[in-house]
Design a protein around this motif. Structure first.
Motif, short mmCIF file in Angstrom:
data_model
loop_
_atom_site.label_atom_id
_atom_site.label_comp_id
_atom_site.label_asym_id
_atom_site.label_seq_id
_atom_site.Cartn_x
_atom_site.Cartn_y
_atom_site.Cartn_z
N ASP A 272 0.44 -1.05 -0.07
CA ASP A 272 0.01 -0.05 -0.16
C ASP A 272 1.22 1.06 -0.15
O ASP A 272 1.33 1.67 0.50
N PRO A 273 0.61 1.49 -1.21
CA PRO A 273 2.06 3.41 -0.82
C PRO A 273 1.46 4.32 0.10
O PRO A 273 2.43 5.26 -0.11
N ALA A 274 0.35 4.14 0.55
CA ALA A 274 -0.11 5.56 1.34
C ALA A 274 1.07 4.66 2.94
O ALA A 274 0.49 6.12 3.19
N LEU A 275 1.15 3.90 2.66
CA LEU A 275 1.60 3.32 4.44
C LEU A 275 3.36 3.15 4.48
O LEU A 275 3.81 3.38 3.58
N ALA B 3 -11.08 19.00 18.37
CA ALA B 3 -10.08 18.83 18.09
C ALA B 3 -9.06 19.98 18.78
O ALA B 3 -8.69 20.36 19.55
N ARG B 4 -9.64 21.25 18.51
CA ARG B 4 -8.82 22.54 18.79
C ARG B 4 -9.31 22.72 20.47
O ARG B 4 -8.18 23.16 20.99
N GLY B 5 -9.90 22.09 21.23
CA GLY B 5 -10.42 22.24 22.72
C GLY B 5 -9.36 21.18 23.58
O GLY B 5 -9.01 21.00 24.42
N HIS B 6 -8.87 19.87 22.27
CA HIS B 6 -7.83 19.41 22.98
C HIS B 6 -6.46 18.71 22.01
O HIS B 6 -6.72 17.56 21.33
N PRO B 7 -5.79 19.49 22.49
CA PRO B 7 -4.76 19.72 20.78
C PRO B 7 -3.41 17.89 21.53
O PRO B 7 -3.45 17.58 22.32
N GLY B 8 -3.74 17.50 20.33
CA GLY B 8 -2.26 16.14 21.09
C GLY B 8 -3.17 15.29 21.35
O GLY B 8 -3.08 13.79 21.32
N ARG B 9 -4.91 15.46 21.39
CA ARG B 9 -5.46 14.29 21.81
C ARG B 9 -5.76 13.87 20.89
O ARG B 9 -7.14 12.81 20.80
N ILE B 10 -6.75 14.85 20.71
CA ILE B 10 -8.19 15.32 19.23
C ILE B 10 -7.42 15.61 18.13
O ILE B 10 -7.08 16.54 18.26
N ALA B 11 -8.49 14.76 17.40
CA ALA B 11 -7.64 15.39 15.80
C ALA B 11 -8.56 15.23 14.71
O ALA B 11 -9.39 14.08 14.35
N CYS B 12 -8.74 15.82 14.11
CA CYS B 12 -9.70 16.29 13.24
C CYS B 12 -9.46 17.02 11.63
O CYS B 12 -8.63 17.47 11.54
N ARG B 13 -9.35 15.67 10.56
CA ARG B 13 -9.22 16.30 9.06
C ARG B 13 -10.02 16.29 8.45
O ARG B 13 -11.37 15.76 8.42
N ILE B 14 -10.86 17.70 8.06
CA ILE B 14 -12.41 17.66 7.14
C ILE B 14 -11.83 17.26 5.67
O ILE B 14 -11.21 18.30 5.28
N GLY B 15 -12.64 16.70 4.97
CA GLY B 15 -12.06 16.59 3.48
C GLY B 15 -12.13 15.24 3.02
O GLY B 15 -12.30 14.74 4.10
N TYR B 16 -11.55 15.21 1.73
CA TYR B 16 -11.63 13.92 1.26
C TYR B 16 -11.01 12.85 1.04
O TYR B 16 -9.94 14.19 0.63
N ASP B 17 -9.84 12.64 1.27
CA ASP B 17 -8.39 11.86 1.26
C ASP B 17 -8.26 10.59 1.38
O ASP B 17 -8.35 10.08 2.43
N GLU B 18 -7.91 10.16 0.50
CA GLU B 18 -8.52 9.18 -0.05
C GLU B 18 -7.10 8.38 1.19
O GLU B 18 -6.44 7.09 1.55
N PRO B 19 -5.25 8.80 0.45
CA PRO B 19 -4.23 7.70 1.14
C PRO B 19 -4.75 8.46 2.84
O PRO B 19 -4.00 7.31 3.81
N LEU B 20 -4.96 9.58 3.49
CA LEU B 20 -5.19 9.70 4.71
C LEU B 20 -5.81 8.20 5.28
O LEU B 20 -6.04 7.78 5.96
N SER B 21 -6.85 8.01 4.23
CA SER B 21 -8.16 6.90 4.99
C SER B 21 -7.20 5.90 5.25
O SER B 21 -7.29 4.94 5.36
#
Ligand code: ADP
Ligand code: GLC
Length: 489
Positions: free
Chosen positions: A262-265, A345-363
């Motif tokens: 898997d090229p994404a890894l 995510a803003r309220g808990h940096p380092g603990r919660i991460a949020c990426r909005i959008g469509y990103d096949e490799p990140l998935s």
């Protein structure tokens, strides 16, 4: 191994050409899977700009004249390895934005005409407009293709067999009755036994009424949709046609989703080299800016919608953090949910991460790097992300509904003792039950041997199409054989 069976599948999306969700994955993988069963499956799609950009070769094969407000023709060719027919109708499909919505997120105002045109093109192919390739079966996916079986039946003459597959009953394609003539539907079809649905024209309903056979994407969802709780107003019709309805669980494309290749890894891994998964886990944490904490990394890849239980996730987040967990989400959808996850995510940096959008490799990286994948759907026809999770060694934690119930074996004591557990199921679909499931996951995660056994067991489950394609091939063959015998009578 060709049986000479020709099937035309009709759909509004197909991976990797155009994708908004699991439908595309299924449509993109079925032709390869069925070729191994001796079935020749070709795909009819609208010619969106994204598809045109990927065309390897295509030639015009049929002039469709004026179709729903402009000139149209069919091209035949190949795109991203798929044998395709493409509906070229630039007045309907040549525009920026998504397949169903414009760049502003609102449905295209002419969706009725756009997907009626798709159904009409399927009708022409089905009735043998191309003497060189005449399908035995026309297989319509979801509401966008729902008029294809209707047009074929209403043509009145000999026609191919038809199948409608429901990927999601929540999207039904309902349009004003006043469009009937424009959509080339006869007045006589505007009845309860036809396309009429609560005073409107129902595209999915038409597909359910007129197709010879109906399928959906898991046996549990096939049962659920015959009940008022899950039937979205169509349960009566589905009960009446229950003898025609089967549930076939989706597979995944194991070439696209293969942790060993898997090229994404950052580093390949598999069930025997599970320790190498750590590289993906680290890469994911670094990419998303998450700390390496004392608890598991939970993640979700999803459309942000009510169906997917995103509000339950949001409510469960404080408890998830209290358990020492971290959380990552990749998704797009309802603006209010996007905003709420960004704020968390803003309220808990380092603990919660949020990426909005469509990103096949990140998935892919999320499936490879998360400890567990959360799928708290209120209903789920099949669900693919839990299948990707199984393959990638992320333990799926799922609501016990639809295809989620059919594809994950809950780690209860008996299943653990027998070594068959692959994940965690919870019911009912509430915040409390979800939090209980997180607690159960934490206990297992703290026993690395048990957790690894769970991961390995999931990774060796047969989730590819080779386990599922025979069911479609059987359905196609039975259908053609049954029609042959009625025609002879
Ligand atoms: P649905 O079709 O209802 O959205 P599925 O689980 O069947 O649900 O399929 C969802 C598909 O879309 C999966 O391939 C998943 O990885 C993908 N997906 C969903 N959201 C995103 C996103 N934001 N970025 C990348 N892939 C996504
Ligand atoms: C739909 C369903 C999902 C299913 C997918 C592919 O989008 O919501 O559960 O996996 O179609 O069949």
């Amino acid at each position: 191994m060709s049986t000479g069976l020709r099937v035309l599948q009709v759909a509004s999306e197909a991976f990797p050409l155009v994708k908004t969700g699991g439908l595309a994955d299924v449509v993109g993988a079925l032709p390869g899977a069925l070729a191994r069963e001796g079935v020749e499956l070709r795909t009819l799609l609208p010619l969106y700009p994204a598809v045109r950009a990927r065309l390897e070769r295509a030639e015009p094969v049929l002039d469709l004249g004026e179709l729903m407000g402009g000139p149209a023709r069919l091209l035949a060719g190949e795109a991203a390895g798929l044998a395709v027919f493409l509906l070229e109708a630039d007045h309907l499909f040549d525009r920026p934005g998504g397949p169903y919505q414009g760049p502003d997120g609102a449905d295209w105002p002419d969706n009725a005409r756009r997907f009626a045109a798709l159904g009409w093109a399927a009708r022409e192919l089905g009735l043998g407009a191309l003497p060189t390739w005449r399908p035995d079966i026309v297989h319509a996916h979801d509401w966008q293709a729902g008029l294809a079986p209707a047009y074929l039946e209403l043509s009145g003459g000999p026609r191919p067999a038809t199948v409608t597959t429901v990927h999601n009953l929540a999207f039904q394609g309902q349009f004003p009755a006043g469009l009937l003539a424009e959509l080339r539907l006869p007045d006589s079809a505007f009845t309860i036994e036809g396309v009429e649905y609560y005073g409107a024209i129902g595209f999915l309903k038409a597909g359910l009424v007129y197709a010879d056979r109906l399928t959906t994407v898991s046996p549990t969802y096939a049962r659920e949709i015959t009940t008022p709780a899950f039937g979205m107003g169509l349960d009566g019709l589905l009960r009446a046609r229950a003898d025609r309805l089967t549930g076939i669980v989706n597979g995944i494309d194991e070439r696209v989703w293969d942790p060993a290749n898997d090229p994404a890894l950052p580093e390949p891994f598999d069930a025997e080299r599970l320790d190498r998964r750590e590289a993906s886990r680290r890469a994911l944490r670094e990419r998303l800016g998450l700390e390496d904490g004392a608890g598991p990394l939970f993640a979700t890849v999803t459309r942000l919608s009510w169906q997917k239980g995103c509000d339950l996730l949001l409510e469960a987040l404080p408890r998830l953090l209290a358990l020492g967990g971290r959380f990552a989400i990749l998704g797009a959808g309802e603006p209010s949910l996007e905003g709420a996850f960004l704020e968390a995510a803003r309220g808990h940096p380092g603990r919660i991460a949020c990426r909005i959008g469509y990103d096949e490799p990140l998935s892919h990286l999320i499936q490879a790097g998360a400890d567990a994948i959360l799928v708290p759907s209120r209903f789920e026809p099949c669900g693919l992300t839990q299948l990707y999770a199984l393959r990638y060694g992320a333990v799926p934690i799922v609501a016990r509904v639809g295809g989620l119930a059919d594809t994950v074996i809950d780690a209860n004591d008996a299943a653990l003792a027998d070594g068959v557990a692959t994940g965690i199921q919870f019911a009912p679909v509430t915040v409390e039950a979800l939090v209980d499931a997180l607690e159960r996951a934490l206990l297992l995660w703290r026993e690395p041997e048990r957790w690894r056994a769970l991961q390995r067991r999931g990774m060796t489950r047969a989730v590819g199409w080779s386990a599922r394609a025979p069911a479609y091939a059987r359905l196609y063959r039975e259908l053609v054989a049954a029609r042959g015998s009625t025609e002879r009578r």
